[in-house]
Design an enzyme around this catalytic site. Structure first.
Site, PDB file in Angstrom:
ATOM      1  CG  HIS A   1     133.227  86.889  38.315  1.00  0.00           C
ATOM      2  ND1 HIS A   1     132.671  87.786  39.213  1.00  0.00           N
ATOM      3  CD2 HIS A   1     133.537  85.784  39.034  1.00  0.00           C
ATOM      4  CE1 HIS A   1     132.662  87.251  40.423  1.00  0.00           C
ATOM      5  NE2 HIS A   1     133.169  86.022  40.342  1.00  0.00           N
TER       6      HIS A   1
ATOM      7  CG  HIS B   1     134.595  81.254  38.351  1.00  0.00           C
ATOM      8  ND1 HIS B   1     135.692  81.447  39.157  1.00  0.00           N
ATOM      9  CD2 HIS B   1     133.575  81.947  38.928  1.00  0.00           C
ATOM     10  CE1 HIS B   1     135.352  82.225  40.183  1.00  0.00           C
ATOM     11  NE2 HIS B   1     134.064  82.532  40.061  1.00  0.00           N
TER      12      HIS B   1
HETATM   13  P1  AMP Z   1     133.283  84.650  43.256  1.00  0.00           P
HETATM   14  O1  AMP Z   1     132.769  86.063  43.372  1.00  0.00           O
HETATM   15  O2  AMP Z   1     132.812  83.756  44.354  1.00  0.00           O
HETATM   16  O3  AMP Z   1     133.049  84.060  41.902  1.00  0.00           O
HETATM   17  O4  AMP Z   1     134.859  84.678  43.507  1.00  0.00           O
HETATM   18  C1  AMP Z   1     135.716  85.680  42.994  1.00  0.00           C
HETATM   19  C2  AMP Z   1     136.872  85.057  42.286  1.00  0.00           C
HETATM   20  O5  AMP Z   1     137.740  86.117  41.913  1.00  0.00           O
HETATM   21  C3  AMP Z   1     137.713  84.064  43.107  1.00  0.00           C
HETATM   22  O6  AMP Z   1     137.885  82.867  42.344  1.00  0.00           O
HETATM   23  C4  AMP Z   1     139.034  84.789  43.320  1.00  0.00           C
HETATM   24  O7  AMP Z   1     140.144  83.927  43.346  1.00  0.00           O
HETATM   25  C5  AMP Z   1     139.069  85.718  42.121  1.00  0.00           C
HETATM   26  N1  AMP Z   1     139.855  86.947  42.310  1.00  0.00           N
HETATM   27  C6  AMP Z   1     139.768  87.819  43.339  1.00  0.00           C
HETATM   28  N2  AMP Z   1     140.610  88.856  43.155  1.00  0.00           N
HETATM   29  C7  AMP Z   1     141.229  88.643  41.976  1.00  0.00           C
HETATM   30  C8  AMP Z   1     142.221  89.361  41.219  1.00  0.00           C
HETATM   31  N3  AMP Z   1     142.744  90.511  41.665  1.00  0.00           N
HETATM   32  N4  AMP Z   1     142.653  88.831  40.051  1.00  0.00           N
HETATM   33  C9  AMP Z   1     142.114  87.668  39.603  1.00  0.00           C
HETATM   34  N5  AMP Z   1     141.186  86.947  40.253  1.00  0.00           N
HETATM   35  C10 AMP Z   1     140.750  87.420  41.418  1.00  0.00           C
END
Ligand code: AMP
Length: 140
Positions: A102, A104
């Site tokens: 993903h 951001h």
């Molecule tokens: P990272 O893998 O460090 O990029 O972090 C995962 C990101 O996914 C974090 O910013 C979380 O807030 C976000 N996140 C986790 N679960 C969900 C969800 N169910 N819906 C949307 N965002 C999510």
């Protein structure tokens, strides 16, 4: 490490968990981050089962980044942002917590610092309203 099909973003892709959808086409899904570190913080994920930047096929990455740019421009316009911060973490040592690739997209304003990680859970009504504004710019 192999791709784990039970990760939370795979469940969102399969419709098993809800999200505040911003954009969807044949290659990607984009939705609001539930713990926003800036107003309008959203995520863009590929539909192919890639763990992170390190294992996705280059052509799939190219398709993804084209959508990332388009959605970043739409978020900037919809929310009146002054800039965009783009983040991508690969593997735990790189800061990754959810193991489906993903990007951001964080809308930014000169006068506003990013909320440190972990940010509090976002207000669902605010996330829904921001998603609707960005969707409108994208024509979705
Ligand atoms: P990272 O893998 O460090 O990029 O972090 C995962 C990101 O996914 C974090 O910013 C979380 O807030 C976000 N996140 C986790 N679960 C969900 C969800 N169910 N819906 C949307 N965002 C999510």
């Amino acid at each position: 490490m192999p791709y784990d099909p039970d990760n939370i973003f795979a469940k969102i892709l399969r419709g098993e968990i809800p999200c505040h959808k911003v954009f969807e086409d044949e290659a990607v899904l984009s939705f609001m981050d539930i713990m926003p570190r800036s107003p309008g913080h959203l995520l863009v994920i590929p539909k192919v089962p890639a763990r992170n930047l390190l294992d996705i096929a280059p052509d799939d990455l190219a398709a993804l980044i084209r959508r990332v740019q388009r959605i970043a421009l739409a978020a900037k316009e919809a929310l009146g942002a002054e800039g965009i911060t783009l983040q991508q973490f690969s593997e735990a040592a790189g800061g990754q917590e959810v193991f489906h690739l993903h990007f951001h997209i964080l809308p930014r304003w000169e006068a506003q610092r990013m909320t440190p990680h972990p940010a509090p859970r976002g207000d669902m009504a605010v996330l829904a309203e921001q998603a609707a504004r960005i969707r409108a710019v994208l024509g979705q």
